[in-house]
Design a protein around this motif. Structure first.
Motif: not given
Length: 285
Positions: A137-156
Motif C-alpha cells: 500500500l502507498v498513500i495517495d492524494h485523492k486530488v493530486p497536488l498539481d491539481l490543487g490537492g493538499t496533504n490534509d488527511p481528508e485528501n489521503l
C-alpha cells in the motif's frame, strides 16, 4: 545592466540552483531529459526510457515526477500532429509565479498511519490488504497536488501499487485536460465535479474511469447514478462504448446542460426524489 525583457535562464542539470529546488535524484533526471530535449520535445514513453538509462532504475513514476516539476517550470502537454493521443512535453521556461511557490512537503508519518488505520489497512480502490493479499500500500492524494490537492488527511487514501499506477497512467493520458480536471476536482459537491468536467470537455467522449476519479466518492460511488441525476435536472448526456484491446470502455459526452439550481444540485436532486416518491405513493393508494 540586465535586460528585463529577457526570459529567466533555466537552471542547468546538476546546478546548485536545481538541487535547491528539486531534492530527489530521480526528478532531477526527468528535468535533465526535458532540458536536453528542448529542441525536439519527447513523448512520455521516450522520457521514461531516457530517465531509466540515466538512473539505472525502472518504474520511477516518471509522469508524477514530471508533474512535480511543474511546481516551478512550464511543461505543457503538446499534441503531436498526426498521432492519435500523442503528446510531447517541451520545457518552455519558468512559471511566472515560480518564486512564490514552495516545494511540496512530505506527508507526515502520523497522517500516513492514521490514513492506513482509517481504511482498515486496505486499498481504497480494490479492498485488498498486505496481510491477506500480499499487496503493497502507498498513500495517495485523492486530488493530486498539481491539481490543487493538499496533504490534509481528508485528501489521503491508501492504494495498492497496482491501482496507484493505474491512476497515474489515467492522469498521464489526460495531461491535456489538466485545466478541466483542476477546475472540477476541488468543487464541494459530486454533481458539480462531474458536471463541470463534462462542461469543460463538452462534445468530447469522457471515459467513465475519469468521471469516477473526479467524483471522489468512497468505494467508487456510482457515477452512472450521478449521471442519471444530472439528466433529471435537464442535462443531455450521451453514452457510448469502445473496444480497447480486450476491454470494453464506457464514455459519456455532454450534449446540453442547464444552469445549476439555487441551493446546489444535490438539494435539487433530493427535492425531485421526494416528489417522485410522493407521486408514487399517490398512485399506489
Amino acid at each position: 545592466m540586465t535586460d528585463q525583457n529577457q526570459p529567466r535562464p533555466l537552471p542547468a542539470p546538476g546546478s546548485q540552483e536545481l538541487q535547491g529546488l528539486v531534492p530527489d535524484v530521480e526528478t532531477r533526471a526527468v528535468y535533465q531529459v526535458l532540458y536536453e530535449s528542448r529542441e525536439a520535445p519527447l513523448g512520455m514513453g521516450e522520457i521514461r526510457n531516457r530517465v531509466e538509462l540515466l538512473t539505472g532504475k525502472a518504474n520511477l513514476q516518471t509522469d508524477r515526477r514530471l508533474r512535480s516539476l511543474r511546481t516551478y517550470f512550464d511543461v505543457p502537454a503538446t499534441p503531436v500532429a498526426g498521432k492519435s493521443n500523442g503528446f510531447a512535453y517541451p520545457l518552455l521556461g519558468w512559471k511566472p509565479d515560480a518564486d512564490e511557490r514552495t516545494a511540496r512537503k512530505a506527508i507526515r508519518a502520523a497522517d500516513r498511519a492514521l490514513t492506513l488505520h482509517a481504511y482498515g489497512y486496505r486499498c481504497a480502490a480494490c479492498g485488498r490488504s498486505p496481510k491477506e493479499d500480499g499487496v503493497k500500500l502507498v498513500i495517495d492524494h485523492k486530488v493530486p497536488l498539481d491539481l490543487g490537492g493538499t496533504n490534509d488527511p481528508e485528501n489521503l487514501q491508501p492504494l495498492c501499487v497496482e491501482d496507484n499506477h493505474a491512476k497515474q497512467a489515467l492522469f498521464a493520458d489526460h495531461e491535456e485536460n489538466a485545466g478541466a480536471l483542476r477546475g472540477a476536482m476541488g468543487l464541494p459537491e459530486v454533481h458539480l465535479r462531474i458536471g463541470e468536467l463534462l462542461k469543460a470537455l463538452a462534445g468530447q467522449p469522457v471515459p467513465k474511469e475519469l468521471i469516477v476519479l473526479v467524483a471522489r466518492e468512497e468505494n467508487h460511488g456510482d457515477p452512472t447514478r450521478r449521471l442519471r441525476e444530472l439528466r433529471s435536472l435537464g442535462w443531455k448526456i450521451a453514452f457510448s462504448k469502445r473496444k480497447d484491446g480486450r476491454r470494453v470502455r464506457s464514455f459519456y459526452s455532454l450534449e446540453h446542460w442547464e444552469s445549476w439550481p439555487a441551493g446546489g444540485p444535490q438539494a435539487a436532486v433530493v427535492r425531485l426524489e421526494r416528489a417522485r416518491k410522493r407521486a408514487q405513493r399517490r398512485r399506489d393508494d
